[in-house]
Design an enzyme around this catalytic site. Structure first.
Site, short mmCIF file in Angstrom:
data_model
loop_
_atom_site.label_atom_id
_atom_site.label_comp_id
_atom_site.label_asym_id
_atom_site.label_seq_id
_atom_site.Cartn_x
_atom_site.Cartn_y
_atom_site.Cartn_z
N ASN A 1 0.87 -1.18 0.00
CA ASN A 1 0.00 0.00 0.00
C ASN A 1 0.91 1.23 0.00
O ASN A 1 1.05 1.93 0.99
CB ASN A 1 -0.92 -0.01 1.22
N LYS B 1 0.74 -3.12 -6.23
CA LYS B 1 -0.62 -3.48 -5.83
C LYS B 1 -1.54 -2.47 -6.48
O LYS B 1 -1.50 -1.28 -6.13
CB LYS B 1 -0.76 -3.46 -4.31
N GLU C 1 -8.33 -3.16 -2.90
CA GLU C 1 -8.56 -2.54 -1.59
C GLU C 1 -8.37 -1.02 -1.63
O GLU C 1 -7.77 -0.43 -0.75
CB GLU C 1 -7.64 -3.17 -0.54
N ARG D 1 0.89 -7.78 -8.34
CA ARG D 1 0.14 -8.66 -7.43
C ARG D 1 -1.23 -9.01 -7.99
O ARG D 1 -1.93 -8.16 -8.54
CB ARG D 1 -0.03 -7.99 -6.06
N ARG E 1 -15.38 -14.06 -3.63
CA ARG E 1 -14.06 -13.42 -3.54
C ARG E 1 -12.94 -14.39 -3.92
O ARG E 1 -11.94 -13.99 -4.51
CB ARG E 1 -13.84 -12.89 -2.12
N LYS F 1 -0.82 -14.88 -4.03
CA LYS F 1 -0.84 -15.42 -2.67
C LYS F 1 -1.05 -16.93 -2.72
O LYS F 1 -1.67 -17.45 -3.63
CB LYS F 1 -1.96 -14.77 -1.85
N ASP G 1 -6.83 -14.97 1.43
CA ASP G 1 -5.94 -13.97 2.02
C ASP G 1 -5.15 -14.55 3.19
O ASP G 1 -5.42 -14.24 4.35
CB ASP G 1 -6.76 -12.77 2.50
N GLU H 1 3.47 -15.94 -3.23
CA GLU H 1 3.65 -14.97 -2.16
C GLU H 1 3.15 -15.61 -0.87
O GLU H 1 1.98 -15.97 -0.76
CB GLU H 1 2.88 -13.68 -2.44
N GLU I 1 -0.12 -12.61 10.53
CA GLU I 1 -1.31 -11.77 10.63
C GLU I 1 -2.52 -12.54 11.13
O GLU I 1 -3.28 -12.06 11.97
CB GLU I 1 -1.62 -11.15 9.27
N HIS J 1 -11.62 -17.12 7.64
CA HIS J 1 -11.89 -15.68 7.76
C HIS J 1 -12.98 -15.35 8.77
O HIS J 1 -13.88 -14.54 8.50
CB HIS J 1 -12.25 -15.09 6.39
N TRP K 1 -16.24 -8.54 3.79
CA TRP K 1 -15.37 -8.22 4.91
C TRP K 1 -15.91 -8.78 6.23
O TRP K 1 -15.34 -8.51 7.29
CB TRP K 1 -15.21 -6.70 5.04
#
Length: 684
Positions: A187, A264, A268, A301, A312, A336, A341, A363, A369, A496, A519
């Site tokens: 970001n 990126k 997002e 990415r 998603r 990824k 995610d 990746e 996280e 998630h 989300w």
């Protein structure tokens, strides 16, 4: 008095400072007398070669002489050969970087108590050209998803002051084969490309260069507008192309070996070519063209998803597959490991098996996280091996590792990336065991064939003790830790269901007004009175169709789908009978309890290791293991009690009695200082 204490400390081998973990796995004993090291006649003494010589003279404690050799007939691609004869040991490579990797391999053997025998040759060539750390560090010193303090890059001090930490960092990376680093967050802030910041980047690159490490930057696609003063960042606009061309020329004047850009875009909220009606191909190829004269690469990415009705998990495939074969040869699509995610467990991303004509790179996320951050011990080599060893069925036996190591065109660059877990705390990663994941990433990116068990043993022997009474049980702890975390967090394909924002604890009930549905946990677990899980079959989102046969058919059938992915691909009834004869509900309860039981065993294993570990690191890790066990109960109670509202079933007899009440857990909001490396407060 201080002088006498110094003398006593030296002769009694009492450390003057408490153990802080800063040495990582590089704990070689310095020689009293320099080791015998020489260069072959044809080998030039470069900065990199001088480092190799210094490392051996300082730490090679064998009387056996070592000769360093750079020769065209030696292993290429930064590979090396170690050969021992009656006359000594030779370390040879086609590059000075390869020689440096060779001497670190030799020193690794010494640390582990192994040695080369006369007549023995060890030859290695890395699996990937680029073995790269992605730092999600910001110019203000913060780190996105960082759990070990602030950034090691001190931008306010650069370029006038060069922290000694930069060279320590370079040495640690070189010792495990990492040869590239992206200094800043995906970001990205546009100001990273300002002349002032580029001079600071050049100062860091100068330190990293002798250790064979190339410097990369994440770039903000809107930079021509924000810092260039243009009205647009349209990749097909000639003024935009000219701006990037001028900026890249400036970068290479300052950093001649600059590696390229990580991007990126249109993800997002980040700007990208789609803002102008253009495609990922348009954006990536424009940057590739301006980097090509300098042999730079673009890592673009594939982490993209829009607020749409589409699953998603399907969106990266849907966006990138139409462009397979259209990207320039110096573009690598960075994917990824899973399609969502960095979840505790995901099937591999279907893009690895689908993109036949585009260079693709995996990746992974080293920073934890979604796996307990710097508190929980979760050895990620087992997760990464699970992905890398997966058969894509693009061709017979072509694994994810094989697909990403294959060059789509001659001269294309192969790569593997890891999101770093490094900060400015003295043990680098916030937890002494979290160092194992930095180590494991380097070793696996060098050689994807290495077993996770070998990597665990290497790390423990170099970092703590070579005593098998320590290594054997703690190695097993590491190898079981990923499955344990999945069991107490999100078993059987659940994913998630983390707390909003910090992603540390469970919040399957999370419902923030105004949030996009993708989300929120309910989007993923889909719990109702019938059952639980996300239907990605041909009757649901159709995600199974993105995989080659036989995986597509295997995943599509609830009776053949691997049970570790059951709720990833299927919405399953609570009374569905699993292969062990238990219902889904009972299985869910028992699996959560298994995870809790494993963490209790981890505490006991570490307590039994006390005699083999220094007091400082032992106590810090003991706190973390105990916290992990408490967190596992928190996860178990929150998830089981929440889903019980839908199943209507009792917790199986003899399984467990909840320690917490659901209403208390739903009211509890974790404070930031509860889950960072500094905070060891008790949970509710």
């Amino acid at each position: 008095m201080r002088i006498w204490w110094l003398i006593i400390s030296i002769f009694c081998f009492v450390p003057l400072h408490a153990e802080d973990g800063s040495q990582l796995w590089l704990r070689m004993k310095r020689n009293a007398v320099p080791a015998k090291v020489s260069l072959s006649k044809e080998t030039k003494k470069t900065e990199t070669m001088e480092i190799a010589i210094r490392e051996l003279r300082d730490y090679w404690n064998s009387p056996t002489a070592v000769t360093l050799k750079v020769a065209s007939d030696a292993p290429g691609r930064d590979g090396f050969a170690l050969n021992r004869t009656n006359n000594g040991i030779s370390v040879s490579s086609a590059t000075d970087r390869g020689v440096l990797y060779g001497i670190y391999s030799l020193l690794r053997l010494q640390q582990m108590g192994d040695s080369l025998q006369v007549g023995q040759t060890v030859q290695e060539v890395p699996s990937y050209d680029l073995r790269i750390l992605n730092h999600w560090d910001n110019p203000n010193g913060t780190i996105e998803r960082g759990y070990a303090g602030r950034s090691i890059w001190k931008w306010d001090e650069l370029p006038r002051r060069i922290s000694p930490v930069y060279e320590e960092y370079a040495r640690a990376n070189a010792s495990i084969g990492i040869n590239a680093t992206v200094l800043n967050n995906v970001n990205a802030k546009p100001e990273m490309l300002s002349t002032d910041m580029l001079r600071k980047v050049a100062a860091i690159a100068k330190v990293l260069r002798p250790y064979g490490i190339k410097t990369f930057l994440s770039v903000n696609f809107a930079s021509p507008k924000v810092i260039g003063g243009l009205d647009t960042a349209d990749p097909l606009d000639t003024q935009v192309q000219a701006w990037w061309k001028k900026k890249v020329a400036e970068i290479y004047r300052l950093i001649p070996d600059f590696g390229g850009f990580l991007v990126k875009a249109n993800s997002e909220g980040q700007p990208g070519p789609q803002d102008y009606g253009r495609t990922h191909v348009d954006g990536a190829n424009m940057l590739a063209d301006v980097l090509a004269p300098y042999k730079g690469v673009v890592m673009w990415r594939a982490f993209v998803y829009q607020a749409s009705s589409s699953d998603r998990a399907c969106q990266a495939y849907e966006e990138f597959m139409p462009f397979d074969g259209q990207f320039k040869e110096n573009v690598i699509i960075q994917v990824k490991n899973g399609p969502i995610d960095f979840q505790p467990r995901e099937p591999f991303s279907p893009l690895f098996g689908a993109m036949r004509n585009t260079q693709v790179m995996p990746e992974f996320q080293i920073t934890q996280e979604y796996l307990g951050q710097s508190i929980h011990t979760v050895f990620l080599a087992t997760m990464w091996k699970d992905c890398l060893d997966s058969d894509t069925y693009q061709e017979n036996g072509l694994t994810v590792a094989g697909a990403t190591q294959r060059r789509t065109v001659p001269g294309a660059t192969t790569a593997m990336a890891g999101v770093a877990n490094i900060g400015d705390v003295r043990n680098w990663t916030g937890s002494d065991m979290a160092q194992s994941n930095w180590y494991a990433f380097g070793r696996l990116s060098w050689n994807t064939e290495l077993p996770a068990a070998n990597i665990a043993d290497e790390f423990l022997k170099q970092t703590f003790s070579t005593d098998e009474r320590f290594v054997a049980p703690v190695s097993q702890l590491l190898l079981r830790s990923w499955n344990a975390a999945i069991s107490y967090m999100m078993p059987l394909g659940l994913h998630h269901i983390f707390a909003e924002g910090h992603h540390y604890g469970p919040e399957p009930w999370c419902n923030v007004p105004g949030f996009r549905k993708d989300w929120l946990p309910s989007y993923y677990h889909q719990a109702d009175s019938f059952g639980v899980g996300f239907d990605r079959t041909t009757n649901g989102s159709g995600a199974v169709k993105q995989y080659h046969e036989p995986l597509s058919v295997l995943y599509n059938d609830v009776n053949t789908c691997p049970e570790e992915y059951l709720l990833w691909f299927h919405h399953v009834s609570w009374d569905y009978i699993m292969r062990n004869g238990q219902t889904l509900w009972d299985n869910l309860c028992y699996t959560y309890q298994f995870g809790v039981d494993e963490t209790v065993r981890f505490v006991k294993t570490w307590e039994n290791a006390k005699a083999y570990v220094d007091a400082e690191r032992y106590e810090k890790m003991l706190q973390r293991f105990r916290r992990q066990a408490a967190d596992a109960e928190w996860w178990r109670d929150a998830c089981v009690l929440y889903f019980q509202q839908y199943s209507g079933e009792p917790i199986p007899a003899g399984c467990f009695t909840p320690k917490h009440r659901l209403e208390d857990l739903m009211r509890y909001k974790l404070r930031i200082d509860n889950y960072t490396a500094a905070g060891m407060d008790k949970l509710p």
